[in-house]
Design a protein around this motif. Structure first.
Motif, PDB file in Angstrom:
ATOM      1  N   TYR A 184      10.515  75.940 -29.714  1.00 48.61           N
ATOM      2  CA  TYR A 184      11.440  74.913 -30.214  1.00 48.61           C
ATOM      3  C   TYR A 184      12.588  75.534 -31.015  1.00 48.61           C
ATOM      4  O   TYR A 184      13.058  74.956 -31.990  1.00 48.61           O
TER       5      TYR A 184
ATOM      6  N   ARG B 160      11.851  68.770 -25.592  1.00 51.48           N
ATOM      7  CA  ARG B 160      12.849  69.063 -26.631  1.00 51.48           C
ATOM      8  C   ARG B 160      13.814  67.882 -26.794  1.00 51.48           C
ATOM      9  O   ARG B 160      14.198  67.537 -27.912  1.00 51.48           O
TER      10      ARG B 160
ATOM     11  N   ILE C  34       8.674  72.310 -38.531  1.00 54.24           N
ATOM     12  CA  ILE C  34       8.020  73.188 -37.565  1.00 54.24           C
ATOM     13  C   ILE C  34       7.317  74.308 -38.326  1.00 54.24           C
ATOM     14  O   ILE C  34       7.956  75.121 -38.996  1.00 54.24           O
TER      15      ILE C  34
ATOM     16  N   GLN D 197       1.993  64.601 -36.236  1.00 53.16           N
ATOM     17  CA  GLN D 197       1.961  65.897 -35.564  1.00 53.16           C
ATOM     18  C   GLN D 197       1.703  65.689 -34.078  1.00 53.16           C
ATOM     19  O   GLN D 197       0.748  65.007 -33.702  1.00 53.16           O
ATOM     20  N   ILE D 198       2.557  66.255 -33.244  1.00 54.66           N
ATOM     21  CA  ILE D 198       2.315  66.217 -31.801  1.00 54.66           C
ATOM     22  C   ILE D 198       1.976  67.637 -31.338  1.00 54.66           C
ATOM     23  O   ILE D 198       2.635  68.598 -31.712  1.00 54.66           O
ATOM     24  N   ALA D 199       0.919  67.738 -30.559  1.00 57.45           N
ATOM     25  CA  ALA D 199       0.465  69.035 -30.050  1.00 57.45           C
ATOM     26  C   ALA D 199      -0.071  68.845 -28.641  1.00 57.45           C
ATOM     27  O   ALA D 199      -1.267  68.977 -28.387  1.00 57.45           O
TER      28      ALA D 199
ATOM     29  N   GLU E 152      -3.168  73.412 -38.432  1.00 56.57           N
ATOM     30  CA  GLU E 152      -3.658  72.242 -37.706  1.00 56.57           C
ATOM     31  C   GLU E 152      -5.004  71.771 -38.274  1.00 56.57           C
ATOM     32  O   GLU E 152      -5.272  70.568 -38.337  1.00 56.57           O
TER      33      GLU E 152
ATOM     34  N   ILE F 251      12.058  65.160 -28.732  1.00 57.93           N
ATOM     35  CA  ILE F 251      12.002  65.486 -30.161  1.00 57.93           C
ATOM     36  C   ILE F 251      13.351  65.214 -30.830  1.00 57.93           C
ATOM     37  O   ILE F 251      13.413  64.653 -31.935  1.00 57.93           O
TER      38      ILE F 251
ATOM     39  N   LEU G 245       5.492  69.911 -35.864  1.00 56.00           N
ATOM     40  CA  LEU G 245       5.114  70.746 -34.724  1.00 56.00           C
ATOM     41  C   LEU G 245       4.627  72.098 -35.232  1.00 56.00           C
ATOM     42  O   LEU G 245       4.912  72.480 -36.373  1.00 56.00           O
ATOM     43  N   THR G 246       3.926  72.823 -34.385  1.00 55.13           N
ATOM     44  CA  THR G 246       3.577  74.212 -34.696  1.00 55.13           C
ATOM     45  C   THR G 246       4.142  75.094 -33.595  1.00 55.13           C
ATOM     46  O   THR G 246       4.265  74.671 -32.438  1.00 55.13           O
ATOM     47  N   ASP G 247       4.479  76.346 -33.952  1.00 49.22           N
ATOM     48  CA  ASP G 247       5.113  77.244 -32.991  1.00 49.22           C
ATOM     49  C   ASP G 247       4.840  78.689 -33.399  1.00 49.22           C
ATOM     50  O   ASP G 247       4.634  78.984 -34.585  1.00 49.22           O
TER      51      ASP G 247
END
Length: 411
Positions: free
Chosen positions: A168, A137, A22, A124-126, A34, A140, A159-161
């Motif tokens: 997450y 969640r 993440i 990568q899922i976005a 990204e 994942i 993932l990105t957060d």
């Protein structure tokens, strides 16, 4: 990109057994990450690893994995090395999600093409829309369990957060790493690259605004104020009133954040003067100043500036500002001593404005919220209440009352 590449490879190398990564950061920082991921999809990218990016909406944990497979199967058709058919996988959902389905398909792909097993596969899922974050969640978590069960250590979910408001936060077995960038330095390099001519006033102004934005995000108000004061001087020297208003508005907000309300008031007044009359900027700055006055509990003065914003907005044909400021005037007119009559007049005017809007713009307006207020004041069983309810059902559907959430206050 070079720094991100170096950081990313270091994180993967140091956490080779983790199935989930993440990337944390500010909004612009995760966007850069990204962008780095997208670059790896280009033909001239210098990587032997496989990068897959998926933007499909997450609406159902039982079919999300299938949507990944559909997209990959389409891309597989143009893969030069894809001599065999896309692997079909018999998979039975047992955990409430289908996260194991794409994991099984990629495992089979590695079996068909052994060289892939030696490469990392980063997925990568976005999703642009998430209908249920708890379900995502769970999806994942099931992915991570499927990867571990299958022993596919080279397969990674990414993932990105946001580094503060982490969506997450409870994800297990996740490696969290921070991407940090010096936005000021980056923008300065970009400005020098795209505007090699020294002394370009427009480039200098934009650079000062970017410096101020970056310093504000770090809480460095003094440095932000210095940059904004310079931006104001550039705008005035070049006789760019809209640019001056923008810089003064940011300066006023910066001063207010430091508790320097008197200088903030002065900057708002100077911005109003610079904006002139009968234009969008003038309407916006009056609305902004009204909101600031409201935050300082100066309701009478706030009403004056909201009223002026309405007048300007109606003259230039901006129904959105006219409606929002009229709504605020209605809220400010409510009180035990004044009664409901004045407030109702403002709210009814809001609905008149909304009725003249294009359907799409009307759906984005605060019309349901205002109608909800009026319905309570009329009484649901009154003649006026029934007529209003019927109109709103026609415009927004049977469940229009669910849309009556309070609009966010403009700052």
């Amino acid at each position: 990109m070079v720094k991100i590449d170096r950081r990313w490879k270091q994180v993967v190398r140091e956490n080779s057994q983790s199935p989930l990564f993440i990337c944390l950061g500010e909004k612009h920082e995760v966007h850069l990450f990204e962008t780095y991921f997208k670059y790896q999809l280009r033909e001239d990218a210098r990587t032997n690893d496989v990068y897959l990016i998926h933007y499909q909406d997450f609406t159902d944990p039982l079919t999300y994995g299938e949507s990944l497979l559909a997209e990959w199967a389409e891309a597989f058709k143009s893969w030069p090395q894809g001599t065999a058919a896309w692997p079909g996988v018999d998979f039975t959902v047992t955990t409430g999600t289908d996260a194991g389905r794409p994991v099984a398909a990629l495992a089979e792909l590695c079996r068909l093409y052994p060289h892939l097993a030696e490469q990392h596969i980063f997925v990568q899922i976005a999703p642009t829309v998430v209908s249920d974050f708890d379900a995502l969640r769970n999806w994942i978590s099931d992915w991570g369990r499927a990867v571990k069960k299958g022993g596919i250590s080279k397969l990674k979910l990414v993932l990105t957060d946001h580094h503060k408001h982490q969506t997450y936060k409870k994800a297990a077995d996740a490696v969290r790493f921070r991407i940090e960038t010096d936005l000021t330095a980056m923008m300065q390099h970009a400005a020098e690259f795209t505007n090699p001519k020294k002394g370009d006033p427009e480039a200098d102004y934009q650079q000062q605004i970017l410096i101020a934005s970056n310093q504000l995000s770090k809480g460095n108000y003094n440095l932000a104020v210095a940059a904004l004061e310079k931006a104001v001087r550039i705008a005035r020297r070049q006789k760019l009133p809209e640019a001056e208003v923008t810089a003064r508005l940011m300066l006023a907000q910066c001063l207010a954040a430091e508790g320097k309300t008197a200088p903030a008031h002065s900057e708002y007044q100077l911005a109003i003067t610079a904006a002139g009359e009968k234009n969008l900027v003038a309407a916006q700055i009056h609305m902004n100043y009204g909101s600031f006055l409201l935050s300082q509990s100066e309701q009478a003065k706030a009403k004056t500036y909201f009223s002026k914003a309405v007048d300007i907005a109606e003259q230039i044909g901006n129904d959105f500002i006219a409606m929002e400021c009229t709504r605020l005037l209605g809220q400010l007119s409510e009180g035990i001593l004044t009664g409901d009559a004045e407030a109702i007049r403002y709210y009814e005017r809001c609905l008149e404005i909304a009725r003249e809007m294009e359907p799409e713009k009307r759906r984005q307006s605060s019309m349901p919220y205002v109608a909800g207020i009026l319905l309570k004041k009329y009484g649901e069983k009154s003649a006026a209440g029934k007529i209003l309810d019927e109109e709103m059902r026609t415009l927004f559907g049977e469940n229009w009352i669910d849309l009556t959430k309070k609009p966010k206050q403009m700052k």
